[in-house]
Scaffold this motif. Structure first.
Motif, PDB file in Angstrom:
ATOM      1  N   GLY A  62      -5.320  -6.104 -11.681  1.00  0.00           N
ATOM      2  CA  GLY A  62      -3.811  -5.865 -10.856  1.00  0.00           C
ATOM      3  C   GLY A  62      -3.674  -4.816 -10.094  1.00  0.00           C
ATOM      4  O   GLY A  62      -2.943  -4.915  -9.096  1.00  0.00           O
ATOM      5  N   THR A  63      -4.142  -3.674 -10.666  1.00  0.00           N
ATOM      6  CA  THR A  63      -4.125  -2.575  -9.831  1.00  0.00           C
ATOM      7  C   THR A  63      -4.669  -2.514  -8.727  1.00  0.00           C
ATOM      8  O   THR A  63      -4.085  -1.857  -7.899  1.00  0.00           O
ATOM      9  CB  THR A  63      -4.604  -1.151 -10.807  1.00  0.00           C
ATOM     10  N   GLU A  64      -5.917  -2.825  -8.428  1.00  0.00           N
ATOM     11  CA  GLU A  64      -6.787  -3.057  -7.322  1.00  0.00           C
ATOM     12  C   GLU A  64      -5.710  -4.126  -6.396  1.00  0.00           C
ATOM     13  O   GLU A  64      -5.693  -3.891  -5.122  1.00  0.00           O
ATOM     14  CB  GLU A  64      -8.078  -3.750  -7.448  1.00  0.00           C
ATOM     15  N   ALA A  65      -5.162  -5.200  -6.864  1.00  0.00           N
ATOM     16  CA  ALA A  65      -4.318  -5.966  -6.194  1.00  0.00           C
ATOM     17  C   ALA A  65      -3.187  -5.179  -5.442  1.00  0.00           C
ATOM     18  O   ALA A  65      -2.849  -5.486  -4.345  1.00  0.00           O
ATOM     19  CB  ALA A  65      -3.852  -7.094  -6.964  1.00  0.00           C
ATOM     20  N   LEU A  66      -2.626  -4.204  -6.100  1.00  0.00           N
ATOM     21  CA  LEU A  66      -1.440  -3.588  -5.616  1.00  0.00           C
ATOM     22  C   LEU A  66      -2.008  -2.623  -4.535  1.00  0.00           C
ATOM     23  O   LEU A  66      -1.124  -2.626  -3.657  1.00  0.00           O
ATOM     24  CB  LEU A  66      -0.705  -2.734  -6.970  1.00  0.00           C
ATOM     25  N   TRP A  67      -2.967  -2.186  -4.655  1.00  0.00           N
ATOM     26  CA  TRP A  67      -3.543  -1.274  -3.462  1.00  0.00           C
ATOM     27  C   TRP A  67      -3.784  -2.098  -2.398  1.00  0.00           C
ATOM     28  O   TRP A  67      -3.411  -1.590  -1.181  1.00  0.00           O
ATOM     29  CB  TRP A  67      -4.694  -0.574  -3.976  1.00  0.00           C
ATOM     30  N   LEU A  68      -4.571  -3.221  -2.502  1.00  0.00           N
ATOM     31  CA  LEU A  68      -4.761  -3.998  -1.330  1.00  0.00           C
ATOM     32  C   LEU A  68      -3.609  -4.525  -0.863  1.00  0.00           C
ATOM     33  O   LEU A  68      -3.302  -4.673   0.677  1.00  0.00           O
ATOM     34  CB  LEU A  68      -5.663  -5.491  -1.969  1.00  0.00           C
ATOM     35  N   ALA A  69      -2.555  -5.116  -1.483  1.00  0.00           N
ATOM     36  CA  ALA A  69      -1.236  -5.352  -0.891  1.00  0.00           C
ATOM     37  C   ALA A  69      -0.504  -4.528  -0.109  1.00  0.00           C
ATOM     38  O   ALA A  69      -0.165  -4.736   0.970  1.00  0.00           O
ATOM     39  CB  ALA A  69      -0.584  -5.955  -2.165  1.00  0.00           C
ATOM     40  N   LEU A  70      -0.452  -3.185  -0.618  1.00  0.00           N
ATOM     41  CA  LEU A  70       0.132  -2.255   0.146  1.00  0.00           C
ATOM     42  C   LEU A  70      -0.627  -1.882   1.392  1.00  0.00           C
ATOM     43  O   LEU A  70       0.214  -1.716   2.339  1.00  0.00           O
ATOM     44  CB  LEU A  70       0.307  -0.854  -0.708  1.00  0.00           C
ATOM     45  N   VAL A  71      -1.946  -1.692   1.265  1.00  0.00           N
ATOM     46  CA  VAL A  71      -2.537  -1.238   2.451  1.00  0.00           C
ATOM     47  C   VAL A  71      -2.541  -2.501   3.531  1.00  0.00           C
ATOM     48  O   VAL A  71      -2.377  -2.012   5.009  1.00  0.00           O
ATOM     49  CB  VAL A  71      -3.926  -0.802   2.060  1.00  0.00           C
ATOM     50  N   ALA A  72      -2.612  -3.551   3.272  1.00  0.00           N
ATOM     51  CA  ALA A  72      -2.597  -4.614   4.020  1.00  0.00           C
ATOM     52  C   ALA A  72      -1.329  -4.772   4.758  1.00  0.00           C
ATOM     53  O   ALA A  72      -1.085  -5.229   5.836  1.00  0.00           O
ATOM     54  CB  ALA A  72      -2.881  -5.936   3.520  1.00  0.00           C
ATOM     55  N   ALA A  73      -0.132  -4.551   4.129  1.00  0.00           N
ATOM     56  CA  ALA A  73       1.356  -4.575   4.551  1.00  0.00           C
ATOM     57  C   ALA A  73       1.380  -3.322   5.493  1.00  0.00           C
ATOM     58  O   ALA A  73       2.632  -3.314   6.092  1.00  0.00           O
ATOM     59  CB  ALA A  73       2.178  -4.520   3.476  1.00  0.00           C
ATOM     60  N   GLY A  74       0.594  -2.474   5.606  1.00  0.00           N
ATOM     61  CA  GLY A  74       0.738  -1.486   6.462  1.00  0.00           C
ATOM     62  C   GLY A  74       0.997  -0.098   6.224  1.00  0.00           C
ATOM     63  O   GLY A  74       1.221   0.943   6.774  1.00  0.00           O
ATOM     64  N   VAL A  75       0.787   0.258   5.025  1.00  0.00           N
ATOM     65  CA  VAL A  75       1.293   1.449   4.064  1.00  0.00           C
ATOM     66  C   VAL A  75       0.239   2.433   4.652  1.00  0.00           C
ATOM     67  O   VAL A  75      -1.118   2.163   4.228  1.00  0.00           O
ATOM     68  CB  VAL A  75       1.573   1.376   2.589  1.00  0.00           C
ATOM     69  N   GLN A 127      20.827  11.437   4.899  1.00  0.00           N
ATOM     70  CA  GLN A 127      20.158  12.531   4.383  1.00  0.00           C
ATOM     71  C   GLN A 127      19.137  12.087   3.519  1.00  0.00           C
ATOM     72  O   GLN A 127      17.874  12.948   3.293  1.00  0.00           O
ATOM     73  CB  GLN A 127      21.318  13.245   3.500  1.00  0.00           C
ATOM     74  N   LEU A 128      19.094  10.945   2.734  1.00  0.00           N
ATOM     75  CA  LEU A 128      18.069  10.429   2.007  1.00  0.00           C
ATOM     76  C   LEU A 128      16.807   9.937   2.857  1.00  0.00           C
ATOM     77  O   LEU A 128      15.630  10.103   2.460  1.00  0.00           O
ATOM     78  CB  LEU A 128      18.606   9.224   1.016  1.00  0.00           C
ATOM     79  N   ARG A 129      17.034   9.225   3.955  1.00  0.00           N
ATOM     80  CA  ARG A 129      16.340   9.158   5.183  1.00  0.00           C
ATOM     81  C   ARG A 129      15.316  10.177   5.623  1.00  0.00           C
ATOM     82  O   ARG A 129      14.135  10.135   5.351  1.00  0.00           O
ATOM     83  CB  ARG A 129      16.744   8.125   6.174  1.00  0.00           C
ATOM     84  N   ALA A 130      16.059  11.238   5.670  1.00  0.00           N
ATOM     85  CA  ALA A 130      15.243  12.524   6.121  1.00  0.00           C
ATOM     86  C   ALA A 130      14.657  13.035   5.092  1.00  0.00           C
ATOM     87  O   ALA A 130      13.297  13.555   5.334  1.00  0.00           O
ATOM     88  CB  ALA A 130      16.345  13.479   6.572  1.00  0.00           C
ATOM     89  N   LYS A 131      15.004  12.935   3.924  1.00  0.00           N
ATOM     90  CA  LYS A 131      14.363  13.676   2.634  1.00  0.00           C
ATOM     91  C   LYS A 131      13.020  12.760   2.234  1.00  0.00           C
ATOM     92  O   LYS A 131      12.091  13.467   2.113  1.00  0.00           O
ATOM     93  CB  LYS A 131      15.336  13.636   1.437  1.00  0.00           C
ATOM     94  N   ASN A 132      13.133  11.571   2.453  1.00  0.00           N
ATOM     95  CA  ASN A 132      12.216  10.669   2.190  1.00  0.00           C
ATOM     96  C   ASN A 132      11.092  10.314   3.069  1.00  0.00           C
ATOM     97  O   ASN A 132      10.016   9.688   2.949  1.00  0.00           O
ATOM     98  CB  ASN A 132      12.772   9.203   1.615  1.00  0.00           C
ATOM     99  N   GLY A 133      11.287  10.489   4.483  1.00  0.00           N
ATOM    100  CA  GLY A 133      10.413  10.408   5.489  1.00  0.00           C
ATOM    101  C   GLY A 133      10.222   8.791   5.956  1.00  0.00           C
ATOM    102  O   GLY A 133      11.354   8.160   5.679  1.00  0.00           O
ATOM    103  N   LYS A 134       9.128   8.434   6.346  1.00  0.00           N
ATOM    104  CA  LYS A 134       8.994   7.074   6.877  1.00  0.00           C
ATOM    105  C   LYS A 134       8.711   6.007   5.740  1.00  0.00           C
ATOM    106  O   LYS A 134       7.748   6.246   5.236  1.00  0.00           O
ATOM    107  CB  LYS A 134       7.916   7.120   7.789  1.00  0.00           C
ATOM    108  N   ILE A 135       9.978   5.315   5.445  1.00  0.00           N
ATOM    109  CA  ILE A 135       9.799   4.340   4.299  1.00  0.00           C
ATOM    110  C   ILE A 135       9.190   3.034   5.201  1.00  0.00           C
ATOM    111  O   ILE A 135       9.809   2.248   5.808  1.00  0.00           O
ATOM    112  CB  ILE A 135      11.150   3.947   3.743  1.00  0.00           C
ATOM    113  N   ARG A 136       8.100   2.724   4.596  1.00  0.00           N
ATOM    114  CA  ARG A 136       7.233   1.647   5.335  1.00  0.00           C
ATOM    115  C   ARG A 136       7.424   0.274   4.510  1.00  0.00           C
ATOM    116  O   ARG A 136       7.339  -0.689   5.074  1.00  0.00           O
ATOM    117  CB  ARG A 136       5.732   1.710   5.039  1.00  0.00           C
ATOM    118  N   ALA A 137       7.643   0.531   3.197  1.00  0.00           N
ATOM    119  CA  ALA A 137       7.678  -0.832   2.232  1.00  0.00           C
ATOM    120  C   ALA A 137       8.683  -0.597   1.186  1.00  0.00           C
ATOM    121  O   ALA A 137       9.051   0.762   0.654  1.00  0.00           O
ATOM    122  CB  ALA A 137       6.277  -1.225   1.975  1.00  0.00           C
TER     123      ALA A 137
END
Length: 389
Positions: A62-75, A127-137
């Motif tokens: 399941g941990t591998e699945a999370l990484w795959l899902a995030l990277v495939a989604a463009g993170v 302000q929160l957007r500036a603090k957190n940077g590019k929120i991809r997902a």
């Protein structure tokens, strides 16, 4: 009266399936095809059909699945991903492994799922957007087997142009407004760890998606970033699922609907017995003064009760009392993610996520598995009533 009640008893599931499971394992051994192959491809098709996704990609955990899902989604490295402060560690560690920064947000006090209104505030506040940077997902977790508010997250994704990646590790067979978990975001991760509703005989996972091109990307990523043997277009990982696990899962998959229905029936029994005992009111998510509070159930969600979790006054004392009576229980989760030592670099402190922090002091998972008996459920509730009497 039962002599003991385990939190989970896998033997009760195994015994009636033993011959079918062993036959499936023997089929793999006879084929001598152990990594990926026909069993995995068949499982992928069957899981895609169950969830309503277009594709499924089997992987090592399941941990591998999370990484795959995030990277495939463009993170990508340097991005940020919004997620819950109240989940298993892998929900956040997979974000870090993808090179991104987790942005922890507090949970809804009723369901303990990621609070969509707070996520909206994070994305809307300059302000929160500036603090957190590019929120991809955004990575909502379907905690304990109940889908997060996917209508709200869908609206947020559309407005702000972010991807929704489902952490459905605990939610195989769950639904939101009639749509299966695993088809509600661009990608979704499932775990088949032996304690899950659909469980392998070791580590295994799967990723689903509604985007075929993402499925192809994940198939490369799970195989060292290789589209064909010994040629590598990117850095992937050895994240493949083995055929033995796929064969076992295919045997069990035929029973998952019935098993999940049994879990719902057990949850209804718990609810009624708690109400009859006077420990709670008949209303889910009732007043804080009750010694036991039940989590809220969203009417749009079809819950699969991976865990049956209560919020209990004097939780640790209750857990010891149950252990003395040989009744199993567990705390999911004792320390919110934003307070884990490994995330100290984020600069978050106690008090920053008050709902998650209170939940961590109160939640207690009670015995829950399809073969649990009515007598065992009654004994658990009677024992809890005895503790508070």
């Amino acid at each position: 009266m039962p002599e003991s009640v385990p939190l989970l008893d896998l033997r009760r599931q195994y015994d009636p399936l033993r011959e079918e499971v062993l036959t499936a394992i023997a089929r793999v051994c006879d084929s001598q095809s152990f990594i990926l192959g026909p069993e995995v491809e068949a499982l992928e098709r069957e899981i895609a059909t169950l969830t309503g996704a277009t594709d499924a990609v089997g992987c090592a955990s399941g941990t591998e699945a999370l990484w795959l899902a995030l990277v495939a989604a463009g993170v990508k490295p340097g991005d940020s991903v919004v997620t819950t402060a109240f989940s298993f560690f892998a929900s956040a560690s997979a974000i870090v492994r993808a090179g991104a920064t987790p942005v922890f947000v507090d949970v809804d006090p009723g369901t303990l799922n990621l609070d969509a209104a707070l996520v909206d505030r994070v994305l809307r506040d300059k302000q929160l957007r500036a603090k957190n940077g590019k929120i991809r997902a955004i990575l909502p977790v379907h905690l304990y087997g109940q889908c997060a508010d996917m209508d709200a997250f869908g609206r947020i994704a559309t407005e702000f142009g972010v991807a929704i990646v489902e952490d459905a590790a605990q939610a195989i067979g769950a639904e939101w407004n009639g749509r299966g978990a695993g088809s509600l975001g661009v990608t979704a991760a499932f775990s088949f760890y032996p304690t899950k509703n659909l469980s392998a005989y070791g580590d295994a996972g799967i990723v689903t998606t509604t985007h075929p091109e993402m499925a192809e990307h994940m198939r490369r990523l799970r195989n060292h970033g290789s589209p064909r043997r010994y040629y590598h277009d990117e850095f992937g990982w050895n994240g493949r699922i083995d055929a033995v696990q796929a064969a076992v899962l295919r045997v069990k998959l035929k029973h998952i609907a019935d098993w999940n229905q049994s879990r719902r029936q057990h949850a209804a029994s718990y609810d009624q017995l708690f109400a009859d005992s006077g420990l709670t009111s008949n209303r889910i998510g009732n007043e804080p003064s009750a010694p036991v509070r039940l989590l809220s159930r969203n009417p749009q969600a079809k819950h699969v009760f991976h865990q049956y979790v209560i919020r209990a006054q004097r939780r640790d004392g209750l857990r010891q009392f149950l252990a003395d009576r040989k009744i199993g229980s567990e705390i999911y989760y004792p320390l919110p993610l934003h307070l884990q030592p490994v995330f100290s670099y984020l600069g978050l402190n106690a008090g920053d996520m008050p709902v998650s922090e209170l939940a961590a002091r109160e939640v207690l998972a009670l015995p829950m598995f399809p073969e649990l008996t009515e007598g065992e459920i009654r004994y658990v509730v009677e024992s809890i009533a005895d503790f508070y009497s």
